[in-house]
Design an enzyme around this catalytic site. Sequence first.
Site, PDB file in Angstrom:
ATOM      1  N   ASN A  76       0.612  -0.397  -0.391  1.00 14.85           N
ATOM      2  CA  ASN A  76       0.260   0.283  -0.283  1.00 14.85           C
ATOM      3  C   ASN A  76       0.615   1.086   0.309  1.00 14.85           C
ATOM      4  OD1 ASN A  76      -2.887  -0.952  -0.046  1.00 14.85           O
ATOM      5  ND2 ASN A  76      -3.039  -0.943   2.130  1.00 14.85           N
ATOM      6  N   ASP A 136      -6.861  -3.846  -5.220  1.00 14.38           N
ATOM      7  CA  ASP A 136      -6.516  -2.979  -4.496  1.00 14.38           C
ATOM      8  C   ASP A 136      -5.257  -2.534  -5.034  1.00 14.38           C
ATOM      9  OD1 ASP A 136      -8.323  -3.332  -2.987  1.00 14.38           O
ATOM     10  OD2 ASP A 136      -8.101  -2.300  -1.834  1.00 14.38           O
ATOM     11  N   ALA A 200     -12.731  -2.016  -6.117  1.00 16.63           N
ATOM     12  CA  ALA A 200     -12.028  -3.072  -6.475  1.00 16.63           C
ATOM     13  C   ALA A 200     -12.438  -3.680  -8.366  1.00 16.63           C
ATOM     14  CB  ALA A 200     -12.596  -4.763  -6.150  1.00 16.63           C
TER      15      ALA A 200
END
Length: 351
Positions: A76, A136, A200
């Site tokens: 991330n 993601d 998504a």
Amino acid sequence: MTSLEFDQKIVEDTIDHIVDKTMSMDLTWDWPCGVAYYGIAKAYEVTKKKEYLDVLKDRIDEYVDELGLPKVWTVNTCAMGHCLITLYDATGDKRYWDIVMSKVDYLENEALRFGDNVLQHTVSANNDFPEQCWADTLFMAAFFLLRVGVHEKDEDLINDALNQYYWHIKYLQDKDTGFYYHGYNNITKDHMSGFYWGRANAWAAFTMSQVGHILPEAYLYPQFLDIVGSLNEQLSALKTVQTENGLWRTILDDPESYEEISASAGIAAAMLSKGNPLHIKYINKSIKGILANISPQGRVMNVSGGTAVMKDRDGYRNISRDWMQGWGQGLALAFLAGLLEYGNLRSDGAL
């Protein structure tokens, strides 16, 4: 012939307001900031407004020089690499590229993987989601690796990025509907709760729509043909669940789920990038719906909070959309910047 219907001045002013509002947020070095600042970087690249670059540079310099960088990268946090690519290209300051390459080094040599070298979605230094593949990751890591690989003419990075796309497609897209699931668990060999989460689908559609624009001679890479086929089928399906307001719901096929703006902006931005003239009427509906959800001060409204793969339908339906989120700001900017550059993109073809 149908054409895009928007007022350029309104779009440019709205971008100004969103950038200003985004820079007022106390975003730290993580994926919400990464998506938000990607949007500002994209707005700079399209409009060439130096003030966008300046505010971005000042904030990144503050992070690096005064606050320091995270001690450990995750999938991330690699989302922050997107704006660093833009800063390096605009300034030539090698400090930015050194950080980019440290993220690449993490992804290539330290990040958890499973199966055919598929990146496991990670949000911390812990093994939070063992052998789980989330949509993601396409934005946070695969798209980022592809941009760096093209920048450096590094075929190994390009092929790794395309491998991420390939396996995320295989694991996450439902061939019966064309929609994407939120996640896949390689240990249990299932999609967990198995819902078609709106954001998504935005991560998948938007990042796939970029590949043909940034990868030279993309048609020479066999995995690119899977990206094209996947995106074509996904967009064909997504247009059928667009609401009357020109938006998409947080669960795509659930009429009781709320309309969600980050997903809507990402999906509409993908349609813009794809350049298929059959999508223009759906994009025009989105323009109205998305602009209606941006406050005069530049706050993108009705954006759902950070969302894990929830256990049930109500888990998705009840995620709050009351607060300003970096990913909502960034994906709205990507959409609005896409409107401004649409005339400069190639028209949709067989690929």
